[in-house]
Each structure stands twice: as C-alpha cells, then as structure tokens.
Design an enzyme around this catalytic site. Sequence first.
Site, short mmCIF file in Angstrom:
data_model
loop_
_atom_site.label_atom_id
_atom_site.label_comp_id
_atom_site.label_asym_id
_atom_site.label_seq_id
_atom_site.Cartn_x
_atom_site.Cartn_y
_atom_site.Cartn_z
N HIS A 6 56.83 -5.98 -4.59
CA HIS A 6 57.84 -4.97 -4.27
C HIS A 6 58.84 -4.73 -5.39
O HIS A 6 59.67 -3.83 -5.28
CB HIS A 6 58.58 -5.34 -2.97
CG HIS A 6 58.87 -4.15 -2.10
ND1 HIS A 6 59.14 -4.24 -0.76
CD2 HIS A 6 58.92 -2.82 -2.38
CE1 HIS A 6 59.35 -3.05 -0.26
NE2 HIS A 6 59.23 -2.16 -1.22
N ASP B 194 60.15 -3.28 6.06
CA ASP B 194 60.04 -4.59 5.41
C ASP B 194 60.61 -5.67 6.32
O ASP B 194 61.53 -5.42 7.10
CB ASP B 194 60.85 -4.56 4.10
CG ASP B 194 60.38 -5.58 3.08
OD1 ASP B 194 60.03 -6.70 3.47
OD2 ASP B 194 60.38 -5.25 1.87
N HIS C 218 62.08 -8.07 4.93
CA HIS C 218 63.19 -8.53 4.09
C HIS C 218 64.01 -7.35 3.61
O HIS C 218 63.49 -6.23 3.47
CB HIS C 218 62.65 -9.31 2.90
CG HIS C 218 61.63 -10.36 3.26
ND1 HIS C 218 60.28 -10.08 3.34
CD2 HIS C 218 61.79 -11.67 3.60
CE1 HIS C 218 59.63 -11.18 3.70
NE2 HIS C 218 60.52 -12.16 3.86
N ASP D 24 65.57 -7.02 0.62
CA ASP D 24 65.42 -6.74 -0.83
C ASP D 24 66.73 -6.24 -1.44
O ASP D 24 66.73 -5.38 -2.32
CB ASP D 24 64.29 -5.73 -1.07
CG ASP D 24 62.94 -6.27 -0.63
OD1 ASP D 24 62.82 -7.50 -0.45
OD2 ASP D 24 61.99 -5.47 -0.47
N HIS E 241 61.12 -9.39 -6.68
CA HIS E 241 60.64 -8.51 -5.61
C HIS E 241 61.63 -8.45 -4.46
O HIS E 241 61.47 -7.62 -3.56
CB HIS E 241 59.24 -8.94 -5.14
CG HIS E 241 59.19 -10.22 -4.35
ND1 HIS E 241 58.13 -10.55 -3.54
CD2 HIS E 241 60.06 -11.27 -4.25
CE1 HIS E 241 58.34 -11.73 -2.98
NE2 HIS E 241 59.50 -12.18 -3.40
N ASP F 109 56.23 -2.28 3.03
CA ASP F 109 55.80 -3.63 2.69
C ASP F 109 54.89 -4.14 3.80
O ASP F 109 55.28 -4.12 4.97
CB ASP F 109 57.02 -4.55 2.52
CG ASP F 109 56.67 -5.88 1.89
OD1 ASP F 109 55.60 -6.44 2.20
OD2 ASP F 109 57.50 -6.39 1.09
N ASP G 182 54.24 -6.95 4.69
CA ASP G 182 54.75 -8.10 5.44
C ASP G 182 55.67 -7.69 6.59
O ASP G 182 56.12 -8.54 7.36
CB ASP G 182 55.43 -9.12 4.53
CG ASP G 182 56.80 -8.69 4.00
OD1 ASP G 182 57.43 -7.77 4.56
OD2 ASP G 182 57.25 -9.28 2.99
N GLU H 83 52.67 -5.51 -1.69
CA GLU H 83 52.57 -6.92 -1.32
C GLU H 83 51.26 -7.31 -0.65
O GLU H 83 51.17 -8.35 0.01
CB GLU H 83 53.76 -7.36 -0.44
CG GLU H 83 55.11 -7.26 -1.14
CD GLU H 83 55.38 -8.34 -2.19
OE1 GLU H 83 54.55 -9.26 -2.31
OE2 GLU H 83 56.43 -8.26 -2.87
#
Length: 438
Positions: free
Chosen positions: A219, A242, A244, A246, A259, A362, A364, A407
């Site tokens: 990312h 996402d 997360h 970021d 990332h 993303d 994830d 990712e």
Amino acid sequence: MSRLSGSCSLWLRSSQLSTTARSLPRYTRSIHDGIRQANNNEAVVRSTKHQQQHQHNHHCRRRYPDSSRRFFGTTRTGAGYGNVSDQMLSRSPEDEDEDRPPLFQHTPVPHTVSIIGAPMTYGQPFVGTDTGPALLREYGLRGMLSRLGWRVEDVPDLSFDDLLSSSSSPSSNFASATSSSSFHAKNSELVGGGSKKVYEMVKQKFQQGSFPLILGGDHSIGIGSLASILSLYPDTGILWIDAHADLNTPTISESGNMHGMPIGLHMQGVMPPPGSPGSAGTTIAGLEWLQHENIPQLSPNNIVYIGLRDVDPAERHLIRSLKIQAFTMHEIDRYGIGHTMELALQHLLKDNPNRRLHLSYDIDSIDPLLAPATGTTVRGGLTYREAHYVAERVAYSGNLASAEIVELNPTLSHDEGARETVELGLRIITSFMGKSII
C-alpha cells in the site's frame, strides 16, 4: 451477523466467535471451540511460514519468473469468474428519472482503462506483494475488463529494480537532515523512488483521459497515486477500504513500515505543508520529489475510511482530532453495509454530486477466512458480499475516476488460500469496474 442453517452449518464473522459462544447450544459450542483451536493452529503455522518464506521467496522469484503459474497452473473459466455474459451495471427508467450521472462520467467515451502494475514490496517486510500484478493479469483481468466494455491499455509493470542500485543504501531510512531516533521510515529511498514512478505514470494516464487502475504491490504505492490525484484534481474524494488507517508518519509509526504511511504523508494537519520545515519532501530521503512537485495536501474532509479494525493509538487520536469520517467494522455491524455506503458517499458528494472519486482497496479489509493471502491479516473483516457491495456501490455512483487494489501476497498462504485470494481480488476489481449481477 450469524446464520445457522438446517444442516447445522455455521457462518460467523470471526471477531464474533468468542462473544457468541456462551449463548450457543452445547453442540454448536463444540464447533466454536474447534474453530478457535484451528485458528490458533493456523496462526502458529502462518508465523513459521512467514519466517521461512522471507528468506526463500527471493530465490524462487529468480528461479520461477512466471510466478503465477507456480501458484495457479491453468487459468479457469466458467460461471463466477467474470467471463460469462458480463455486462456493465445498467440504468433503470427510475434511475433516469432521478437524473443520475452515467457510469464513469469522468472518463471520456469510449472508456479506456489503463492497467498500471506497481510491484512494490519495500513498504513492508514480506517478499511476495510484487507478484500481485502478474498474477491478476495471468488469471484473466484483461479479458474480464474487455467483456465489461472497457478498452484496455495494459501498461508494462513499473520497474523498481534500478532503485536498488541508485539508492545510497538499501536500508536507508531517513534524510541526513534528520537525526532524531524517533524518526522511523524503513527503505524510504526505495519506497520514495517507486512512488515517484507511480505518480508520473498515473498522472500521465489521467492527462490522456484514461481510467488508471493500479495493481499493487504493497500500500505504499498510495503515496504516488494520491500525489498524482492531488496534483491534478485536489478536490477528489478518497474512499480508503482497509483494516488499517495508514495514517502514520515516520515520527509516530511503531514499525517504520511505509505501507502504513500513504495517508499520513499527504494529510493536512499531520505533516507540515510542502516547503515548510519538517515536511515529507524535506525530511524523508526518497520523497524529495514531493517538495519539487509542490503536491497539495489532502483535506481531512475529503477522505472516508471503511472497514477499519486495527488502528494505532496515534492514528486514533488523529482521526478524532481531525474529524476524519471513519466507518469501522463496528459501524458496519451496527448499520449494515448498505446504509454505511450511503453515509460514506453522502459525506463525499453532499457539496458536489459530480465530484471525482478514487477507490483504494486493500485486500486485508476482507476477513482473512476469505482472503488469507495478505501480509497484515486482522480477523473480523468484511464478508464476501460486503466486500463486493462496497465496490459495486462506488461504481454505481457514476463518479469513480481511478482505483487501486493492493497487498495481495500469495506467498503468505497455502496454494488454495492464494488462489482464493487472487480470485476474490479479480472479482472485486470487476465489481468496481461496473460488473452487474443481472
């Protein structure tokens, strides 16, 4: 959300297993215990595999340059893979009465999508994210987009190999002007140089009237894609899907992995503006080009998070203090994905219904039971249909002008898990590129 069928099959969001167990019958509780033990065993195996593969994969990529065949073999065809009577989302008479915009209104007709492979792996610790673009192509991405009615320009993957030779040190972390031990940005010259290449290519395709579809890579490529968007269309609304946030920077990051920094490095109120002391372009080796290009910063009001469930304390503080619109998995569980997406788009489009949108997806964000082949898995993510609905709803807005998916890392799962993750990534792409169910 849970569903128990007549045959006693159980479907639970993974984060809900422990909280739901006490209320289940004894036979179902034993199923829960079995799932929990299996997950614990899988975590141990996964950790061991990470350590072994980190040293092994670079050799394998040299020995097996066609890495996609190594994992998948022959390309599949058939229902469910996006190649049977595909079509763009249609507009009903009711929609026309509402005067909704056409799909992909910001991309000139005939719509052209430019596939930009960005095989970046230096923003995180695992080898394997660099195989993502080749795998998505090998498994049929170009044909799927063509069948949706897109003209497809397949740009050769950006090459990052030259960065290793041009970098002053492969492990260079920060510019010489910065000596603070709290300043932590791993491989910043490599990430920064790669991000500049992404920035230049995406900007070029925007100027040519194409829809940039960026295939990661980790990312950290978002540093470059966001820079191109902000340089040309600074009012673009950003949907960041996402687990997360970021939102880290070198001064607050716990890991130093870049990332986890693409939003933080561009966000107004997090980093000083370009030209100011302490800005990304003046303090981080490899990102000097942000200073030279005078990239505008991202307004906190111009981004919406969807699917957050693993947020660092410093990031949590920034989201609250900057009043960034964030829909965590808690809100998705509470409101449902349909209402959540309406709230997200309402936030971004309330002042300008025709505003350009960028989607950063993303893998994830999706529950690891469905997408295990990624580097930073967090249980309790989007379900299969939630993941697709996010993509479909953004496309249906008519405002989507660019997108990226990041990712994918097939080396971090067994072959079947890798195959399932790449297949799901392809289906997510076709969903946000306009594929309809009927």
